[in-house]
Design a protein around this motif. Structure first.
Motif, PDB file in Angstrom:
ATOM      1  N   VAL A   1      43.588  90.389  86.073  1.00  0.00           N
ATOM      2  CA  VAL A   1      44.287  90.355  84.777  1.00  0.00           C
ATOM      3  C   VAL A   1      45.234  91.544  84.650  1.00  0.00           C
ATOM      4  O   VAL A   1      46.414  91.398  84.286  1.00  0.00           O
ATOM      5  N   THR A   2      44.733  92.738  84.960  1.00  0.00           N
ATOM      6  CA  THR A   2      45.555  93.948  84.870  1.00  0.00           C
ATOM      7  C   THR A   2      46.722  93.895  85.839  1.00  0.00           C
ATOM      8  O   THR A   2      47.846  94.281  85.500  1.00  0.00           O
ATOM      9  N   SER A   3      46.472  93.402  87.048  1.00  0.00           N
ATOM     10  CA  SER A   3      47.521  93.330  88.063  1.00  0.00           C
ATOM     11  C   SER A   3      48.636  92.376  87.651  1.00  0.00           C
ATOM     12  O   SER A   3      49.806  92.606  87.979  1.00  0.00           O
ATOM     13  N   GLY A   4      48.284  91.299  86.935  1.00  0.00           N
ATOM     14  CA  GLY A   4      49.301  90.360  86.474  1.00  0.00           C
ATOM     15  C   GLY A   4      50.304  91.036  85.550  1.00  0.00           C
ATOM     16  O   GLY A   4      51.525  90.881  85.699  1.00  0.00           O
ATOM     17  N   ILE A   5      49.786  91.819  84.589  1.00  0.00           N
ATOM     18  CA  ILE A   5      50.670  92.556  83.676  1.00  0.00           C
ATOM     19  C   ILE A   5      51.441  93.621  84.451  1.00  0.00           C
ATOM     20  O   ILE A   5      52.642  93.837  84.222  1.00  0.00           O
ATOM     21  N   TYR A   6      50.761  94.267  85.368  1.00  0.00           N
ATOM     22  CA  TYR A   6      51.377  95.315  86.191  1.00  0.00           C
ATOM     23  C   TYR A   6      52.565  94.759  86.967  1.00  0.00           C
ATOM     24  O   TYR A   6      53.638  95.376  87.028  1.00  0.00           O
ATOM     25  N   PHE A   7      52.396  93.581  87.547  1.00  0.00           N
ATOM     26  CA  PHE A   7      53.456  92.970  88.350  1.00  0.00           C
ATOM     27  C   PHE A   7      54.670  92.635  87.488  1.00  0.00           C
ATOM     28  O   PHE A   7      55.816  92.815  87.922  1.00  0.00           O
ATOM     29  N   LEU A   8      54.447  92.161  86.261  1.00  0.00           N
ATOM     30  CA  LEU A   8      55.564  91.827  85.376  1.00  0.00           C
ATOM     31  C   LEU A   8      56.406  93.061  85.067  1.00  0.00           C
ATOM     32  O   LEU A   8      57.648  93.014  85.109  1.00  0.00           O
ATOM     33  N   TYR A   9      55.754  94.167  84.759  1.00  0.00           N
ATOM     34  CA  TYR A   9      56.488  95.404  84.481  1.00  0.00           C
ATOM     35  C   TYR A   9      57.206  95.909  85.737  1.00  0.00           C
ATOM     36  O   TYR A   9      58.350  96.381  85.653  1.00  0.00           O
ATOM     37  N   PHE A  10      56.551  95.824  86.881  1.00  0.00           N
ATOM     38  CA  PHE A  10      57.174  96.279  88.129  1.00  0.00           C
ATOM     39  C   PHE A  10      58.406  95.437  88.448  1.00  0.00           C
ATOM     40  O   PHE A  10      59.452  95.977  88.833  1.00  0.00           O
TER      41      PHE A  10
END
Length: 692
Positions: A670-679
């Motif tokens: 879940v955290t990585s999904g949000i992280y990827f969007l910002y990246f």
């Protein structure tokens, strides 16, 4: 004049710092949506424990206000540094510091107000999603409807603007102290990479890692509350020290000028990474801590949410369950009450038996991993404590089969000279094959274990504490009746009125007061030291963390209250996890996008040296990846151990499905999904700025 200038600058800030604006919109939307849970009349009408959710969300909101205030303060300070020459020019043309400070506050408040208004509109959509999810937890239908409560709007706006005022008042003081010369030099102060004492600083990384490992050891070993707070404080300091060590380590590696440093673009990337980490080590440390909290919050929320349904089924398999310490209780009062409220489809009054033995109690007391009390003294005698009854608990085979039939389970049979064991799934995992070697003596016969059953059977004190020994009827007839139990399946739905009426009749029959009567008695005699007797059970088993212990259950009401309490934990944890992730990633994104103008010159140099666009894009990707992965990898390394350990302990003490690795993997996903969007947004924006 100044108002027009503030409006123009605010529009420019919204364009230049779009990710920041979007994040503040998301913060406002989530604040509005979660605050609406506190003031929702539907939720208040649905559950008597609505105040618990309000208290938990209020507590979480306090921490969120602090973090969002830090984000606003950081962004205001960051924009001040980026626009320092502009502000110096304002002072040179005659603008007073007080006027400049007021201008800057107006700009930020305009940006914040736009984000709040857009976020409130988005919050209505988020509110519908959250309310739908909330009601689905209780198997209730939710009709989409716009709910705008005045107090909710007031609380959201108050919390939101408090964040801004905290941050901007601090920046106002900075403006008043700063001179024109300082404003002109502010952008250059972090350009140089000071190599002094770097050789010694790099060892801070290893010291930090060693301390974190020590904290893990103490976590497993266990320690007092005071020591825990000290360890957490040291843990936070060690995270900040870690970045000082990392930047020094990379800087020393560059200084040594090894052969591999000069391969391809490594020197360029190392220098960029070392200088950025060095100048932002406090910020990177804070981001890492926020990410750790986000992963932990998401994982813990998943643990509670996943287990609540299983816990309810295990504790309340029947619509109504009533325990009585009277071995011959006929439950006439309770049955009459139930029939006056609803139709009884099936009911069963049965007895639990004992014969003075403690063999199974001893076995469970010394083999169950979640046992918290000492159950064997120095002489080898069994000590019941609160977890187990004084004597082993038995049930007739015929009663057991009738109850299984009420639950839709197959009936069982017992061979002569054998017994069956009814226990919990999590407890069975603690036993090896030696459980089948446990012979018992009951009714003058030696019996061997034939089968173990782990279906949901309410074994937190009603149908035994952790276990029941199932034996043939003729053996039980030779034993003593221990206590009585009433189980029923009703046609309709249990109500709060039925629950209250049963509680009053049941307690009065056994000489106890209801909680309301107890409160009135305390009010009349404030000096009384009598404690409230929550239940009259003789033992309550070894369940911990998520546990329901009572001598009377009405499933529809008690399950709803339990779900509400669990949801009051899971929703705030997800709330804080989402806010923390968005705040930390906003800092990372804005830093890189704002510096893209400075990096543009450096990439132009690489372009003039013959590097192609694809190669430059690859370097940009690696530069951003280093920058984004540094806090992410450290946060993952730190949180993985905590989540896996606590997840395994949670499963061990509650019997929840899954394990620590499962909980960590889901929360990381879940955290990585949000992280990827910002990246991805940062990478696209950075490339565009550099290539313009």
């Amino acid at each position: 004049m100044l108002n027009k200038l503030a409006f123009r600058n605010a529009k420019r800030s919204m364009r230049d710092y779009l990710i920041y604006l979007i994040t503040m919109m998301a913060v406002a939307a989530m604040m509005f949506a979660f605050n609406s849970l506190i003031f929702s009349k539907d939720i208040q009408a649905m559950c008597s424990e609505a105040m618990v959710l309000g208290v938990m969300l209020g507590l979480v909101t306090f921490f969120i206000v602090l973090i969002v205030a830090w984000l606003i303060n950081y962004m205001a300070r960051f924009m001040l540094e980026k626009r320092s020459k502009e502000f110096a020019t304002y002072l040179l043309i005659g603008l007073k510091k007080k006027e400049l400070s007021r201008l800057y506050m107006k700009e930020n408040l305009l940006v914040g107000t736009v984000a709040l208004l857009l976020g409130a509109a988005l919050g209505i959509l988020v509110q519908q999603i959250i309310m739908t999810v909330f009601f689905s937890v209780f198997n209730e239908d939710y009709k989409l409807q716009i709910q705008i409560d005045g107090w909710c709007v007031f609380m959201t706006a108050s919390c939101y603007y408090v964040c801004y005022l905290f941050a901007l008042l601090r920046n106002r003081r900075i403006f008043r102290r700063m001179t024109i010369a300082e404003l002109l030099q502010i952008e250059r102060k972090n350009d140089a990479l000071n190599m002094k004492h770097e050789n010694r600083r790099q060892y801070r990384f290893f010291l930090s890692v060693a301390y974190i490992i020590f904290v893990y050891y103490m976590m497993v070993r266990g320690c007092s509350l005071g020591v825990t707070f000290l360890l957490i404080a040291g843990f936070v300091v060690s995270v900040y020290m870690m970045y000082s060590g990392i930047s020094a380590f990379v800087a020393c590696r560059v200084q040594k000028k090894g052969r591999k440093i000069y391969q391809k673009e490594r020197l360029f990337l190392y220098r960029q990474f070392a200088s950025k980490i060095r100048t932002m080590r406090f910020t990177m440390g804070t981001i890492t801590i926020l990410l750790v909290c986000a992963i932990l919050g998401s994982a813990f929320s998943l643990m509670f949410a996943k287990h609540q349904g299983l816990a309810i089924d295990y504790v309340m398999p029947f619509d109504i369950l009533i325990y009585s310490p009277m071995p011959e209780d006929d439950f006439k009062e309770e049955t009459a009450l139930i029939q006056s409220y609803d139709k009884i489809q099936e009911q069963k009054i049965y007895r639990i038996y004992e014969d003075g033995s403690q063999a199974m109690n001893r076995y469970f007391g010394t083999h169950v991993a979640s046992v918290l009390e000492k159950h064997v003294d120095q002489e080898g005698n069994f000590i019941p404590g609160r977890e187990y009854y004084t004597f082993d608990t038995y049930m007739k085979l015929s009663d057991y089969n009738e109850l299984r039939e009420m639950l839709g389970k197959k009936q069982i049979t017992l061979q002569k000279g054998s017994y069956a064991l009814q226990t919990k799934t999590r407890i069975l995992k603690d036993f090896g094959d030696d459980i089948f070697q446990q012979e018992i003596e009951a009714g003058g016969q030696k019996l061997s274990l034939s089968e173990v059953y782990t279906e949901a059977f309410s074994q937190n004190g009603i149908n035994g504490a952790d276990y029941l020994i199932i034996v043939s009827d003729d053996i039980c007839e030779k034993m003593n009746r221990y206590y009585s139990v009433y189980a029923a399946v009703i046609k309709g739905k249990g109500t709060q009125e039925l629950r209250d009426a049963l509680d009053e009749a049941h307690r009065h029959k056994h000489g106890n007061m209801t909680y309301d009567e107890y409160e009135k008695a305390v009010e009349m005699d404030s000096e009384t030291e009598e404690d409230w007797q929550e239940n009259i059970l003789g033992g309550d088993g070894t369940d911990e963390i998520l546990v329901m212990i009572a001598d009377l259950f009405v499933r529809d009401i008690d399950a709803s209250d339990f779900k509400f309490i669990v949801t009051s934990v899971t929703f705030p944890l997800e709330y804080i996890a989402l806010i923390f992730v968005c705040v930390s990633l906003t800092i990372l994104a804005v830093q890189q996008l704002s510096d893209s103008g400075k990096y543009k010159f450096r990439y132009d140099v690489l372009r003039k040296l013959g590097m192609k666009k694809k190669e430059i894009d690859k370097i940009i990707f690696r530069q951003l990846a280093f920058y984004y992965l540094a806090p992410a990898m450290i946060a993952i390394a730190i949180s993985s151990v905590i989540v896996i350990y606590t997840g395994n302990q949670f499963a061990r003490y509650t019997g929840a499905d899954g394990n620590g690795v499962y909980y960590f993997a889901i929360s990381l996903l879940v955290t990585s999904g949000i992280y990827f969007l910002y990246f991805a947004a940062t990478y696209i924006g950075f490339k565009r700025n550099v290539n313009e």
